[in-house]
Design an enzyme around this catalytic site. Structure first.
Site, PDB file in Angstrom:
ATOM      1  N   PHE A  96       0.875  -1.176   0.000  1.00  0.00           N
ATOM      2  CA  PHE A  96       0.000   0.000   0.000  1.00  0.00           C
ATOM      3  C   PHE A  96       0.908   1.220   0.000  1.00  0.00           C
ATOM      4  O   PHE A  96       1.739   1.375   0.894  1.00  0.00           O
ATOM      5  CB  PHE A  96      -0.848   0.030   1.281  1.00  0.00           C
ATOM      6  CG  PHE A  96      -1.722   1.264   1.421  1.00  0.00           C
ATOM      7  CD1 PHE A  96      -3.101   1.172   1.322  1.00  0.00           C
ATOM      8  CD2 PHE A  96      -1.169   2.513   1.685  1.00  0.00           C
ATOM      9  CE1 PHE A  96      -3.903   2.296   1.458  1.00  0.00           C
ATOM     10  CE2 PHE A  96      -1.963   3.642   1.817  1.00  0.00           C
ATOM     11  CZ  PHE A  96      -3.328   3.545   1.708  1.00  0.00           C
ATOM     12  N   GLU A  97       0.762   2.063  -1.017  1.00  0.00           N
ATOM     13  CA  GLU A  97       1.508   3.322  -1.032  1.00  0.00           C
ATOM     14  C   GLU A  97       0.648   4.363  -1.719  1.00  0.00           C
ATOM     15  O   GLU A  97       0.062   4.073  -2.771  1.00  0.00           O
ATOM     16  CB  GLU A  97       2.787   3.194  -1.877  1.00  0.00           C
ATOM     17  CG  GLU A  97       3.949   2.482  -1.222  1.00  0.00           C
ATOM     18  CD  GLU A  97       5.200   2.426  -2.119  1.00  0.00           C
ATOM     19  OE1 GLU A  97       6.295   2.449  -1.583  1.00  0.00           O
ATOM     20  OE2 GLU A  97       5.034   2.365  -3.354  1.00  0.00           O
ATOM     21  N   VAL A  98       0.564   5.535  -1.133  1.00  0.00           N
ATOM     22  CA  VAL A  98       0.044   6.686  -1.866  1.00  0.00           C
ATOM     23  C   VAL A  98       1.205   7.669  -1.860  1.00  0.00           C
ATOM     24  O   VAL A  98       1.588   8.157  -0.794  1.00  0.00           O
ATOM     25  CB  VAL A  98      -1.187   7.309  -1.180  1.00  0.00           C
ATOM     26  CG1 VAL A  98      -1.683   8.503  -1.979  1.00  0.00           C
ATOM     27  CG2 VAL A  98      -2.303   6.278  -1.026  1.00  0.00           C
TER      28      VAL A  98
END
Ligand SMILES: Nc1nc2c(ncn2[C@@H]2O[C@H](COP(=O)(O)OP(=O)(O)OP(=O)(O)O)[C@@H](O)[C@H]2O)c(=O)[nH]1
Ligand SMILES: [Mg+2]
Length: 529
Positions: free
Chosen positions: A413-415
């Site tokens: 998960f990366e923003v």
């Protein structure tokens, strides 16, 4: 007259006699019939039922006190029963916790490795690192006299490093990536990012991004449905899918049908981004795989996993399909959101000048990165100006940089802002690490690489923990432990399963390094499983 007086006298005496007899009778009655209500309590005393006197016992058996004692006994028995049940429940709970713990350990062994062994190995590595540090200092002293002035500022560690450093120069000509200029004058990564990034208030140029195999399409369908429902039905960001092979037409069709209104873009990865660089020694790589396989490390024997990690570290942001974007949200098949996300996450990142957002953090399996920190230190010794003054180094090292504590943001998960990776500092960093060969000789993951870079190149306040986003990637969950957030975001997860502050996670390290308050109930799941 006389007889009248006599008869009066006689009748008075008779009356007195009768009075005396009645009083005597009453006295006798109370003495001989003591089981009347008023007397019983004074005569009986506990424990009457243990009395040896048969008369006493007989009178006790007739008394209402017996009823009272019987009732007391019943009450006592009920309490004993309650306690028994409580104890049984506690035992059951303990059993359940033990089973959960065993399950957790099994998962650890499967996904990373035995955490107990890991601790032992960490100690071993620490000793090795101390030795290495010691011997490299000795080498340094030996070499200083021999080095000419040209080499000194690049690296003063070992002769071998000269070759690495030459390669590093050869590899970092700072050519453009798509339309992005990577002029080395930008030592300050934030300055570089700002020249390209959208301004606060502007519509973010953002996309979902998934690296996908054709065979994982089914899992991806479920993930897309979930992300659409929880977030993207409201904001309608496009979705880019990348694959090292051609996507099957049927895969493209089924994914597009899952969210017909969303623009879906499918791309193939250029071969040169997913193959062995010429400097990799294949025998050494095979030995590295064998070593990790023998240690039972997950994906220890996998070549494709290593290409994937290298790709996620050094190439996805170079793909031409991403040229028009500043932001990406990395999504993997088999993941899902636990809570509704009612605000535009990209807009929030852009408006608040954040560069990297994550949900979960975790310790890396040490054997996969045994030499990474030595390489990282080498890089920063040669390029100290890339380090941000207000960095988050404390998150990745507990001893001021001597050793790596294995903490990293869980990068499934990366923003994040794509310009962070396009920046000269990161390109230089990746190219250098790539030359070191650890992606193939060990099994360096993109998560430690991204985390070390973000922590060192950015001011720490640019890194954001999304404590409000419930998220699942097997086998861990981020599930908001603050009730207010849990309720208002309509989460559907089990707060007892939140991994954020678990010992094996790095939430505690992150909040300490940031110097920010942890939620009041952060200890809720510490030491569980
Ligand atoms: N196209 C392609 N994608 C891959 C390959 N291997 C992994 N991926 C993708 O890369 C991402 C990370 O891979 P995963 O296998 O999930 O790696 P991981 O998250 O470290 O490990 P898991 O615990 O298995 O999830 C996912 O989006 C995968 O779909 C591959 O060989 N080809
Ligand atoms: Mg995964």
């Amino acid at each position: 007259m006389m007889s009248n007086r006599l008869s009066l006298f006689m009748s008075k005496r008779l009356l007195r006699f009768f009075l005396f007899v009645s009083v005597a009778f009453l006295l006798l009655f109370f003495l001989y019939f003591p089981d009347s209500e008023t007397n019983s309590k004074t005569i009986l005393s506990a424990p009457d039922y243990l009395s040896n006197d048969p008369d006493h016992l007989a009178s006790f058996l007739k008394s209402p006190r017996l009823k009272e004692i019987h009732e007391e006994n019943l009450e006592h028995l009920a309490q004993v029963e309650k306690l028994k049940q409580l104890k049984y429940q506690q035992e059951l709970e303990q059993q359940h916790q033990m089973m959960e713990h065993e399950k957790y350990l099994q998962e650890q062994r499967k996904i990373h490795k035995d955490p107990i062994k890991e601790e032992e190995q960490n100690q071993e590595i620490l000793r090795d690192l101390v030795n290495l540090q010691f011997s490299s200092n000795k080498d340094k002293k030996k070499n200083t006299n021999r080095q000419d002035s040209k080499n000194v500022n690049i690296n003063s560690e070992k002769d071998d490093n000269k070759e690495d450093m030459d390669a590093m120069r050869e590899l970092t000509p700072f050519t453009s990536i798509g339309k992005y200029n990577t002029d080395p004058k930008f030592n300050d990564t934030m300055e570089y990012i700002r020249q390209y990034s959208g301004k606060p208030g502007a519509k973010p140029r953002a996309t979902f991004l998934t690296l996908l195999r054709n065979e994982d399409a089914d899992d991806m369908v479920r993930t897309i449905m979930n992300f659409q429902r929880k977030f993207n039905d409201k904001f309608e960001y496009p979705w880019i899918f990348l694959n090292d092979e051609e996507f099957d037409t049927s895969v493209k069709e089924v994914l597009q049908k899952t969210a017909p209104s969303i623009k879906m873009i499918f791309g193939t990865i250029p071969k040169e981004h997913w193959s062995y660089p010429h400097w990799i020694d294949q025998d050494k790589a095979a030995q590295g795989r064998q070593k990790l396989t023998e240690m039972d490390v997950i994906y220890g024997d996998s070549e494709s996993y290593r290409h994937m990690c290298r790709y996620q570290s050094g190439f996805f942001w170079r793909h031409e399909l991403l040229d028009d974007y500043d932001w990406y949200w990395r999504v993997e098949p088999e993941t899902n959101l636990h809570c509704e996300v009612s605000y535009d996450v990209f807009q929030w990142m852009q408006d608040n000048d954040k560069m990297y957002g994550f949900t979960l953090s975790i310790h890396e399996f040490e054997a996969t990165v045994s030499s990474l920190w030595t390489s990282v230190k080498k890089f920063f010794r040669a390029n100290p100006s890339y380090k941000n003054e207000y960095n988050l180094k404390k998150f990745i090292s507990n001893d001021g940089g001597v050793t790596y504590n294995l903490c990293h943001f869980w990068s499934n998960f990366e923003v994040a802002n794509l310009h962070l990776w396009r920046s000269p500092a990161y390109r230089h960093f990746f190219d250098f690490l790539d030359r070191e060969g650890g992606f193939f000789y060990e099994r360096w993951g993109d998560a430690p690489i991204h985390s070390i870079a973000a922590s060192m190149f950015l001011p720490k306040e640019k890194i954001h923990h999304f404590k409000d986003i419930g998220y699942h990637h097997p086998p861990y969950n981020s599930c908001p432990i603050e009730d207010k957030i849990y309720k208002s975001n309509k989460c559907d997860c089990d707060q007892d399963k939140d991994f954020t502050f678990h010992d094996y996670a790095c939430g505690q390290e992150f909040y300490a390094a940031q110097g920010i308050e942890k939620p009041i109930n952060w200890r809720r799941n510490v030491g569980k499983w």
